[in-house]
Design an enzyme around this catalytic site. Sequence first.
Site, PDB file in Angstrom:
ATOM      1  N   ASP A 304       0.860  -1.160   0.000  1.00 47.81           N
ATOM      2  CA  ASP A 304       0.000   0.000   0.000  1.00 47.81           C
ATOM      3  C   ASP A 304       0.911   1.229   0.000  1.00 47.81           C
ATOM      4  O   ASP A 304       1.839   1.311   0.799  1.00 47.81           O
ATOM      5  CB  ASP A 304      -0.895   0.002   1.239  1.00 47.81           C
ATOM      6  N   THR A 306       0.543   4.548   0.758  1.00 47.57           N
ATOM      7  CA  THR A 306       0.544   5.423   1.923  1.00 47.57           C
ATOM      8  C   THR A 306       1.003   4.668   3.151  1.00 47.57           C
ATOM      9  O   THR A 306       0.471   3.617   3.493  1.00 47.57           O
ATOM     10  CB  THR A 306      -0.865   6.000   2.164  1.00 47.57           C
ATOM     11  N   ASP A 546      -1.490  -0.362   6.511  1.00 56.82           N
ATOM     12  CA  ASP A 546      -1.669   0.195   7.842  1.00 56.82           C
ATOM     13  C   ASP A 546      -3.059   0.763   8.050  1.00 56.82           C
ATOM     14  O   ASP A 546      -3.430   1.117   9.158  1.00 56.82           O
ATOM     15  CB  ASP A 546      -0.621   1.281   8.130  1.00 56.82           C
TER      16      ASP A 546
END
Length: 791
Positions: A304, A306, A546
């Site tokens: 991911d 970000t 996250d």
Amino acid sequence: MSDPVHTRTPAPGLTAREVAERVARGEVNDVPVRSSRSTADIVRANVFTRFNAIIGVLFLIILVVGPIQDGLFGFVIVANTAIGIFQELRAKKTLDSLALIGEVRPTVRRDGAPVAVHTGQIVLGDLIELGPGDKCVVDGEVAEADGLEIDESLLTGEADPVLKRPGDPVMSGSFVVAGNGAFTATKVGRQAYAAQLAEEASRFTLVHSELRTGISQILKFVTWMMVPAALGLIISQLVVQGHDWREAVRRMVAGIVPMVPEGLVLLTSVAFAIGVIRLGRQQCLVQELPAIEGLARVDTVCLDKTGTLTEGGMDVSELRVLPGARADETYVRQVLGALGESDPRPNASLQAIIDAYPDGSGWRCTAALPFSSARKYSGAALDGPGAESGNWLLGAPDVLLPEGDTALTEIEQLNAQGLRVLLLARAARELDDPQVAQGAHPTALVVLEQRLRSDAADTLRYFAEQNVAAKVISGDNAVSVGAVAAKLALPGADAPVDARRLPAEREAMAEVLDRGAVFGRVTPQQKRDMVGALQSRGHTVAMTGDGVNDVLALKDADIGVSMGSGSEATRAVAQIVLLNNSFATLPSVVAEGRRVIGNITRVATLFLTKTVYSVLLAILVVCTRVPYPFLPRHLTLLSTLTIGVPAFFLALAPNKERAKPHFVRRVMRYAIPSGLIAGTATFVAYVLARAHYAGQDGALAAETSAATLTLFLVSLWVLAIIARPYTWWRVALVLAMGAGFLIVLLTPWLQRFFALRLVGDTMPWAAVGIAVAAAGVLELAWRWVSRRWPA
């Protein structure tokens, strides 16, 4: 789509007195969080094993018939078991301390103020606050809801989030995907739903692993072979050879003990435990030990953007008021400031806007639409100074704007520079309208600059060197994600794919995923589908993330890796948690998995070669009706020098090879020919020695010594093959083992202790010659196997 809920005065929650009363009544969430097995479980698991019982019985038999040097194998088992317990206790200490560091403390409202407490301090009736990414730790009933959407898929299997209103039930184990709220705890401790499901579960486990399953299959097969072998040997030695019962029992024990690859189980436990300790030193929490094995098999890692390639924070670099917006920059700044104040738990993008435009004074939020990764925007109903009011949306421009809008061209140019762009638009519909985004009037572009992680480029380079494909999967604009990936020199970043154009059919999706490297505008459900599509092609997939939008994909991936600062929900489903939030730790984690599994596969061949030649020797002895050539002390010496000591060092050595499936087949294809060659060569030397020493005093001892010499040299050559590729310490290890055996042969008291005495020159040199010939056959066999069944 969720309903906006007007703000209200928050409930004060319990008072300190009420909390104390509930604690006194035992109405506390007292479910123990176990990050590892208990000390008693560790001792029990290492001591009370099937093979410790077998070896223990044989050891007691030797203590009865004597002498004690034939019972050395019993002391080896004690030492190995002690090492296993010690290392696993060290691993437990590491896991427990890391679990404590990584524990999330839910926020409860007491005496009108929010307080962070440990999950074990929650009491019945507590008012627990919720925000995006928070996990519901106990069962309860919603008391406050502001666009609150909860995902219960981990409990019910239903992927769609559930909109919650006051009075609705909340189950422990579910988590918030959008909105905010609070719920009252109605069931705590072992009465909670998730606690009942997990009552018998333990995070720390060595099961559900191909490695452990394969070893278990091998040991089960060996167990069944031992019974007929023991009966055949005792009858052969007692009845046919006419040995006294003590000597017959010693020879039978000598034939049975080496069949047991007992050290392999213990060495596996030690290797796993040391892996946990090593990763723990890098602030990496391994929540399930099989994750170490899974990491060794990973060939695709989904990232991911970000929080993984970029840091969590962002900065507003520019604000562009669009033509025809009917608003100046000052007005837009005030709207953005008010939007920031409307969300009590802003995400990274909104936090950047709050930092840049903190002044929302004079504006009042009357309703809010929380951000959802599924719809890609948030909203608020704002009352401005004077008569100014309206509904505002903030989110992805390519979602809020219709295709072909002139503003999209400008946005694409910004995205191509790696910038993130949000669109502020005035909505023409009410926030509770499912089509609120339609007809929205664009007002301004908020340009955000993402902070690249300094270690991201090196990490991606490591994966490329290790033949691990990296796939960047993000909810952001595909062009923007591609530009970020290009700055990090990710292969394939120049051809980003918009996930909205991905085929829904799994096989077609898998084909696109195999070709591409960067994917943008991916929804949470698509992330999950993409993981499944890659797995359908035989890939072993690790997923990092996250955010709450990563939970479904993390759960379905072979290995889920969460950042320590990520949402509680992601940490709950991940097998690996990077507590230091450093993406650069991931190569170390993968390398540790490869080291553990690669080395266990390597040394397993040593242990199982011994099993094969022991079975062959037992069969040959029974069929030819000759005395069993060895005493237990001989095989204890050989096992220590050619297997036990070197295996321990080899199991801890660096190993970068990616683990491959079919553990049993891969090990046995080398162990079977090695064992057959070693056993055959040993028996040939033994038979020749019997003919050479026939009629001489102490003939059996001389015959045994010649056979022992041959078996040691052949086993040493197997070790030399296993130790490749050679380094200085591997060569030194093989030479040290050879020197150890030489010391035994040259030291008088060791000769007597181990009953080894080379008689004359002819037979010892013949034994060496047979071993050299067997070593040549071994080389040919290994090369043939490698060509016939390439790794």
